[in-house]
Design an enzyme around this catalytic site. Structure first.
Site, short mmCIF file in Angstrom:
data_model
loop_
_atom_site.label_atom_id
_atom_site.label_comp_id
_atom_site.label_asym_id
_atom_site.label_seq_id
_atom_site.Cartn_x
_atom_site.Cartn_y
_atom_site.Cartn_z
N TYR A 122 3.79 -3.05 19.63
CA TYR A 122 4.34 -3.60 18.40
C TYR A 122 4.59 -5.10 18.55
O TYR A 122 4.13 -5.91 17.74
CB TYR A 122 5.65 -2.87 18.02
CG TYR A 122 6.38 -3.57 16.93
CD1 TYR A 122 5.89 -3.54 15.63
CD2 TYR A 122 7.53 -4.32 17.19
CE1 TYR A 122 6.54 -4.23 14.62
CE2 TYR A 122 8.18 -5.00 16.19
CZ TYR A 122 7.68 -4.95 14.91
OH TYR A 122 8.31 -5.65 13.92
N LYS A 156 2.70 -8.33 16.71
CA LYS A 156 3.43 -9.34 15.93
C LYS A 156 3.17 -10.74 16.48
O LYS A 156 3.05 -11.71 15.73
CB LYS A 156 4.93 -9.02 15.97
CG LYS A 156 5.35 -8.01 14.92
CD LYS A 156 5.37 -8.69 13.57
CE LYS A 156 5.33 -7.72 12.43
NZ LYS A 156 5.20 -8.42 11.14
N ASN A 207 0.84 -1.22 0.00
CA ASN A 207 0.00 0.00 0.00
C ASN A 207 0.87 1.26 0.00
O ASN A 207 0.36 2.37 0.08
CB ASN A 207 -0.95 0.02 1.20
CG ASN A 207 -0.21 0.19 2.52
OD1 ASN A 207 1.01 0.08 2.58
ND2 ASN A 207 -0.95 0.45 3.58
C1 UD1 Z 1 13.69 -2.61 15.83
C2 UD1 Z 1 12.82 -2.55 14.60
C3 UD1 Z 1 11.61 -3.41 14.73
C4 UD1 Z 1 12.01 -4.78 15.21
C5 UD1 Z 1 12.69 -4.60 16.54
C6 UD1 Z 1 13.06 -5.87 17.24
C7 UD1 Z 1 13.19 -0.45 13.46
C8 UD1 Z 1 12.70 0.92 13.20
N1 UD1 Z 1 12.48 -1.19 14.29
O1 UD1 Z 1 13.22 -1.88 16.93
O2 UD1 Z 1 10.95 -3.52 13.50
O3 UD1 Z 1 10.94 -5.65 15.32
O4 UD1 Z 1 13.88 -3.92 16.27
O5 UD1 Z 1 13.58 -5.50 18.50
O6 UD1 Z 1 14.19 -0.86 12.94
N2 UD1 Z 1 18.31 4.45 19.39
C9 UD1 Z 1 19.13 5.50 19.73
N3 UD1 Z 1 19.16 6.59 18.91
C10 UD1 Z 1 18.42 6.68 17.78
C11 UD1 Z 1 17.56 5.59 17.45
C12 UD1 Z 1 17.53 4.50 18.28
O7 UD1 Z 1 19.81 5.47 20.76
O8 UD1 Z 1 18.50 7.70 17.09
C13 UD1 Z 1 18.30 3.25 20.25
C14 UD1 Z 1 16.92 2.83 20.67
O9 UD1 Z 1 16.52 3.50 21.84
C15 UD1 Z 1 17.11 1.33 20.86
C16 UD1 Z 1 18.18 0.97 19.83
O10 UD1 Z 1 18.80 2.18 19.47
O11 UD1 Z 1 17.59 1.07 22.15
C17 UD1 Z 1 17.60 0.33 18.59
O12 UD1 Z 1 16.54 1.14 18.13
P1 UD1 Z 1 15.79 0.88 16.73
O13 UD1 Z 1 16.76 0.83 15.63
O14 UD1 Z 1 14.67 1.84 16.63
O15 UD1 Z 1 15.30 -0.62 16.89
P2 UD1 Z 1 14.32 -1.33 17.93
O16 UD1 Z 1 13.63 -0.39 18.79
O17 UD1 Z 1 15.12 -2.41 18.58
#
Ligand code: UD1
Length: 310
Positions: A141, A145, A34
């Site tokens: 989320y 799932k 979509n």
């Molecule tokens: C991700 C996935 C999700 C998956 C999940 C499994 C994404 C957007 N989401 O979520 O689909 O099912 O893994 O756990 O990829 N962080 C920072 N700075 C930032 C962004 C993130 O410190 O700018 C930290 C977050 O707080 C987190 C870690 O990095 O602790 C990973 O974050 P992110 O990449 O968003 O992944 P998940 O939340 O693990």
């Protein structure tokens, strides 16, 4: 030629999966998307795939002669997006899965690959996480799932569709989603390329298991073509903290970052590391691309012709 339907096929993992499927000459690929987070550009050069714009929450009538299998990837994939819009997350990840399973039932499709997530486990009680680990999602989320996964397992019991549920760990690589709901690797690389500060939520000691998208696409195709059934983790087996990840990306890019610290994100787990022994045994799958190699390829992609979008 047998048709394989890829829902979410224009997305990040979807487009890599379509690419991998198209290597098999005897398969025809039909993409349903979509374009909520998918992009038609992601399918550039993959002309043999037939693309249909349709929302899995209200799946349109499919006009196919037959359907051999479905790789069901269409979903709300961001923790934050699911938190902000729980109705959208449940309608997409549960009702959307119901609709995809109904398509499988209607066409008597033999194989169904479901994109599950490490998020179904919640905060791990022990590492590495294997498939017997209790499922206690710590956010909407993960719950959405898990509901989709359980529904798919029910369909396997009741209707004989062969289901493989793959619990992906943190997937990264070229064509990662951009925008407010993008993942940490996308954010770090794009901020550093623009010379902007990067943000770390919490103290940065939280860890993740990052798995390269081509390895995940291979897992999807192996799951589709095998006769295995059940639940399998798909991760690298390597744990790295967010701080260490940032250092590695900076080393590979030859930059030093300006770091801003913000409070931890709601529903964030502290640690993660996959055991992928079951996938190795039953699907013959193992990750091939190391984090250093995968990050290198990803950075190259962002620096190359495909301009990163903000
Ligand atoms: C991700 C996935 C999700 C998956 C999940 C499994 C994404 C957007 N989401 O979520 O689909 O099912 O893994 O756990 O990829 N962080 C920072 N700075 C930032 C962004 C993130 O410190 O700018 C930290 C977050 O707080 C987190 C870690 O990095 O602790 C990973 O974050 P992110 O990449 O968003 O992944 P998940 O939340 O693990």
């Amino acid at each position: 030629m047998p048709n394989v339907l890829v829902t979410g096929g224009a997305g990040f993992i979807g487009s890599h999966t379509v690419e991998e499927l198209l290597r098999i000459p005897w398969i025809d690929v039909v993409v349903v998307d979509n374009f909520h987070s998918g992009r038609i550009d992601n399918l550039r050069g993959l002309d043999r795939a037939k693309v249909m714009r349709s929302d899995i929450r209200r799946m349109k009538e499919l006009k196919l002669d037959e359907l051999a299998g479905i790789v069901h990837l269409a979903a709300i994939v961001s923790l934050d997006e699911a938190y902000s819009n729980p109705r959208l997350a449940v309608e997409t990840n549960l009702i959307g899965t119901l609709n995809a399973l109904e398509v499988a039932r209607r066409f008597d499709a033999k194989r169904f690959v479901y994109a599950s997530s490490v998020a179904v486990y919640g905060e791990p009680e022990k590492l590495p996480i294997d498939e017997d680990h209790p499922t206690r999602p710590s956010n909407i989320y993960g719950l959405s799932k898990l509901m989709g996964e359980q529904l798919a397992m029910r369909y396997m019991e009741d209707y004989g569709i062969e289901v493989v549920s793959l619990r992906y760990f943190n997937v990264y690589g070229p064509r990662m989603r951009s925008g407010p709901y993008s993942g940490v690797i996308h954010r770090f690389i794009t901020s550093l390329l623009k010379g902007n500060a990067v943000t770390i939520f919490g103290d940065g000691n939280q860890s993740r298991d990052f798995v390269y998208v081509e390895d995940v696409a291979r897992a999807n195709v192996s799951a589709l073509l095998s006769d295995a059934r059940g639940i399998f983790n798909i991760g690298s087996g390597v744990e790295i903290s967010v701080r260490e990840l940032l250092s590695l990306i900076c080393e590979l890019m030859g930059v030093s970052p300006e770091v801003r610290y913000e409070p931890p994100r709601k529903g964030d787990v502290m640690r993660s590391r996959a055991s992928y022994e079951a996938a190795k045994r039953s699907l013959g799958w193992e990750p091939r691309v190391s984090l250093r190699e995968g990050l290198g390829r990803t950075i190259e992609w962002y620096m190359g012709s495909c301009e990163p979008r903000p």
